[in-house]
Write a protein that holds these residues in place. Structure first.
Motif, PDB file in Angstrom:
ATOM      1  N   MET A   1       0.849  -1.182   0.000  1.00 17.02           N
ATOM      2  CA  MET A   1       0.000   0.000   0.000  1.00 17.02           C
ATOM      3  C   MET A   1       0.890   1.239   0.000  1.00 17.02           C
ATOM      4  O   MET A   1       1.804   1.356   0.796  1.00 17.02           O
ATOM      5  N   ASP A   2       0.617   2.168  -0.878  1.00 26.94           N
ATOM      6  CA  ASP A   2       1.373   3.407  -1.012  1.00 26.94           C
ATOM      7  C   ASP A   2       0.738   4.464  -0.120  1.00 26.94           C
ATOM      8  O   ASP A   2      -0.367   4.897  -0.362  1.00 26.94           O
ATOM      9  N   MET A   3       1.441   4.873   0.938  1.00 24.86           N
ATOM     10  CA  MET A   3       0.868   5.841   1.861  1.00 24.86           C
ATOM     11  C   MET A   3       1.319   7.269   1.575  1.00 24.86           C
ATOM     12  O   MET A   3       1.277   8.118   2.441  1.00 24.86           O
ATOM     13  N   ASN A   4       1.772   7.543   0.378  1.00 18.89           N
ATOM     14  CA  ASN A   4       2.098   8.906  -0.025  1.00 18.89           C
ATOM     15  C   ASN A   4       0.819   9.586  -0.488  1.00 18.89           C
ATOM     16  O   ASN A   4       0.629   9.859  -1.674  1.00 18.89           O
ATOM     17  N   ILE A   5      -0.036   9.852   0.468  1.00 18.05           N
ATOM     18  CA  ILE A   5      -1.365  10.390   0.176  1.00 18.05           C
ATOM     19  C   ILE A   5      -1.271  11.669  -0.646  1.00 18.05           C
ATOM     20  O   ILE A   5      -1.963  11.839  -1.643  1.00 18.05           O
ATOM     21  N   GLY A   6      -0.400  12.572  -0.216  1.00 18.22           N
ATOM     22  CA  GLY A   6      -0.265  13.846  -0.921  1.00 18.22           C
ATOM     23  C   GLY A   6       0.183  13.669  -2.354  1.00 18.22           C
ATOM     24  O   GLY A   6      -0.326  14.320  -3.275  1.00 18.22           O
ATOM     25  N   GLN A   7       1.154  12.779  -2.564  1.00 20.98           N
ATOM     26  CA  GLN A   7       1.633  12.536  -3.925  1.00 20.98           C
ATOM     27  C   GLN A   7       0.535  11.933  -4.790  1.00 20.98           C
ATOM     28  O   GLN A   7       0.436  12.247  -5.980  1.00 20.98           O
ATOM     29  N   VAL A  23      -8.134  24.074  -7.896  1.00 17.76           N
ATOM     30  CA  VAL A  23      -8.621  23.299  -6.752  1.00 17.76           C
ATOM     31  C   VAL A  23      -8.925  24.230  -5.586  1.00 17.76           C
ATOM     32  O   VAL A  23      -9.947  24.093  -4.912  1.00 17.76           O
ATOM     33  N   SER A  24      -8.044  25.195  -5.364  1.00 20.26           N
ATOM     34  CA  SER A  24      -8.226  26.155  -4.279  1.00 20.26           C
ATOM     35  C   SER A  24      -9.528  26.932  -4.425  1.00 20.26           C
ATOM     36  O   SER A  24     -10.314  27.041  -3.479  1.00 20.26           O
ATOM     37  N   SER A  32      -1.592  27.282  -0.628  1.00 21.08           N
ATOM     38  CA  SER A  32      -0.520  26.836   0.252  1.00 21.08           C
ATOM     39  C   SER A  32      -0.887  25.528   0.950  1.00 21.08           C
ATOM     40  O   SER A  32      -0.062  24.608   1.031  1.00 21.08           O
ATOM     41  N   HIS A  33      -2.119  25.440   1.423  1.00 20.90           N
ATOM     42  CA  HIS A  33      -2.592  24.228   2.100  1.00 20.90           C
ATOM     43  C   HIS A  33      -2.533  23.026   1.146  1.00 20.90           C
ATOM     44  O   HIS A  33      -2.003  21.970   1.504  1.00 20.90           O
ATOM     45  N   ILE A  34      -3.026  23.205  -0.045  1.00 19.43           N
ATOM     46  CA  ILE A  34      -3.040  22.121  -1.034  1.00 19.43           C
ATOM     47  C   ILE A  34      -1.612  21.728  -1.419  1.00 19.43           C
ATOM     48  O   ILE A  34      -1.289  20.541  -1.492  1.00 19.43           O
ATOM     49  N   ALA A  35      -0.748  22.716  -1.625  1.00 16.12           N
ATOM     50  CA  ALA A  35       0.642  22.428  -1.990  1.00 16.12           C
ATOM     51  C   ALA A  35       1.342  21.650  -0.881  1.00 16.12           C
ATOM     52  O   ALA A  35       2.085  20.705  -1.153  1.00 16.12           O
ATOM     53  N   GLN A  36       1.088  22.017   0.372  1.00 14.87           N
ATOM     54  CA  GLN A  36       1.700  21.301   1.496  1.00 14.87           C
ATOM     55  C   GLN A  36       1.168  19.873   1.591  1.00 14.87           C
ATOM     56  O   GLN A  36       1.930  18.944   1.894  1.00 14.87           O
ATOM     57  N   LEU A  37      -0.108  19.686   1.316  1.00 13.34           N
ATOM     58  CA  LEU A  37      -0.673  18.334   1.305  1.00 13.34           C
ATOM     59  C   LEU A  37       0.004  17.488   0.234  1.00 13.34           C
ATOM     60  O   LEU A  37       0.373  16.342   0.479  1.00 13.34           O
ATOM     61  N   GLU A  38       0.147  18.049  -0.949  1.00  9.77           N
ATOM     62  CA  GLU A  38       0.720  17.312  -2.070  1.00  9.77           C
ATOM     63  C   GLU A  38       2.189  16.962  -1.863  1.00  9.77           C
ATOM     64  O   GLU A  38       2.680  16.004  -2.433  1.00  9.77           O
ATOM     65  N   PHE A  46      -9.864  14.534   7.813  1.00 12.04           N
ATOM     66  CA  PHE A  46     -10.857  13.671   7.169  1.00 12.04           C
ATOM     67  C   PHE A  46     -11.755  14.494   6.252  1.00 12.04           C
ATOM     68  O   PHE A  46     -12.007  14.099   5.102  1.00 12.04           O
ATOM     69  N   ASP A  47     -12.221  15.650   6.743  1.00 10.92           N
ATOM     70  CA  ASP A  47     -13.099  16.496   5.930  1.00 10.92           C
ATOM     71  C   ASP A  47     -12.403  16.973   4.661  1.00 10.92           C
ATOM     72  O   ASP A  47     -13.002  16.985   3.584  1.00 10.92           O
ATOM     73  N   CYS A  48     -11.133  17.343   4.787  1.00 11.70           N
ATOM     74  CA  CYS A  48     -10.376  17.799   3.621  1.00 11.70           C
ATOM     75  C   CYS A  48     -10.238  16.671   2.602  1.00 11.70           C
ATOM     76  O   CYS A  48     -10.435  16.885   1.404  1.00 11.70           O
ATOM     77  N   MET A  49      -9.895  15.466   3.076  1.00 11.26           N
ATOM     78  CA  MET A  49      -9.784  14.327   2.147  1.00 11.26           C
ATOM     79  C   MET A  49     -11.099  14.077   1.439  1.00 11.26           C
ATOM     80  O   MET A  49     -11.126  13.839   0.230  1.00 11.26           O
ATOM     81  N   MET A  50     -12.193  14.115   2.187  1.00 10.64           N
ATOM     82  CA  MET A  50     -13.505  13.870   1.578  1.00 10.64           C
ATOM     83  C   MET A  50     -13.836  14.950   0.553  1.00 10.64           C
ATOM     84  O   MET A  50     -14.354  14.649  -0.521  1.00 10.64           O
ATOM     85  N   ASP A  51     -13.529  16.211   0.884  1.00 11.92           N
ATOM     86  CA  ASP A  51     -13.792  17.316  -0.054  1.00 11.92           C
ATOM     87  C   ASP A  51     -12.982  17.148  -1.341  1.00 11.92           C
ATOM     88  O   ASP A  51     -13.517  17.317  -2.445  1.00 11.92           O
ATOM     89  N   LEU A  52     -11.697  16.834  -1.201  1.00 15.47           N
ATOM     90  CA  LEU A  52     -10.853  16.683  -2.384  1.00 15.47           C
ATOM     91  C   LEU A  52     -11.267  15.471  -3.212  1.00 15.47           C
ATOM     92  O   LEU A  52     -11.321  15.546  -4.446  1.00 15.47           O
ATOM     93  N   MET A  53     -11.591  14.363  -2.556  1.00 16.57           N
ATOM     94  CA  MET A  53     -12.032  13.176  -3.299  1.00 16.57           C
ATOM     95  C   MET A  53     -13.337  13.476  -4.042  1.00 16.57           C
ATOM     96  O   MET A  53     -13.501  13.056  -5.190  1.00 16.57           O
ATOM     97  N   ALA A  54     -14.238  14.198  -3.406  1.00 16.66           N
ATOM     98  CA  ALA A  54     -15.499  14.548  -4.077  1.00 16.66           C
ATOM     99  C   ALA A  54     -15.225  15.450  -5.276  1.00 16.66           C
ATOM    100  O   ALA A  54     -15.788  15.250  -6.357  1.00 16.66           O
TER     101      ALA A  54
END
Length: 79
Positions: A1-7, A23-24, A32-38, A46-54
């Motif tokens: 399993m690849d746990m490089n979520i941001g990548q 995306v912003s 900045s938030h998105i770039a740091q995640l990536e 959890f909410d951010c992941m759900m928002d981005l996946m949606a």
């Protein structure tokens, strides 16, 4: 399993032809938030992941790097 979520988020965004600014604007998260995640400098809530996946139209398997017979593709609504 690849746990490089941001990548994985970055790969999906790039596959969809989106810029961080796009995306912003659509999600309300700062560039900045998105770039740091990536760059895996920040873990998404959890909410951010759900928002981005949606927004990207993808599934948790795509983000967590889990491949199954059903999800062997990166999100691309045009396929």
């Amino acid at each position: 399993m690849d746990m490089n979520i941001g990548q994985n988020f970055r790969k999906i965004r790039e596959n969809l032809g989106l810029e961080i600014l796009d995306v912003s604007v659509e999600t309300g998260y700062s560039e900045s938030h998105i770039a740091q995640l990536e760059r895996d400098k920040r873990r998404p809530s959890f909410d951010c992941m759900m928002d981005l996946m949606a927004y990207y139209g993808c599934k948790p398997n795509d983000i967590f790097g889990v491949q199954s017979e059903e999800t062997l593709w990166l999100c691309n609504p045009l396929v």
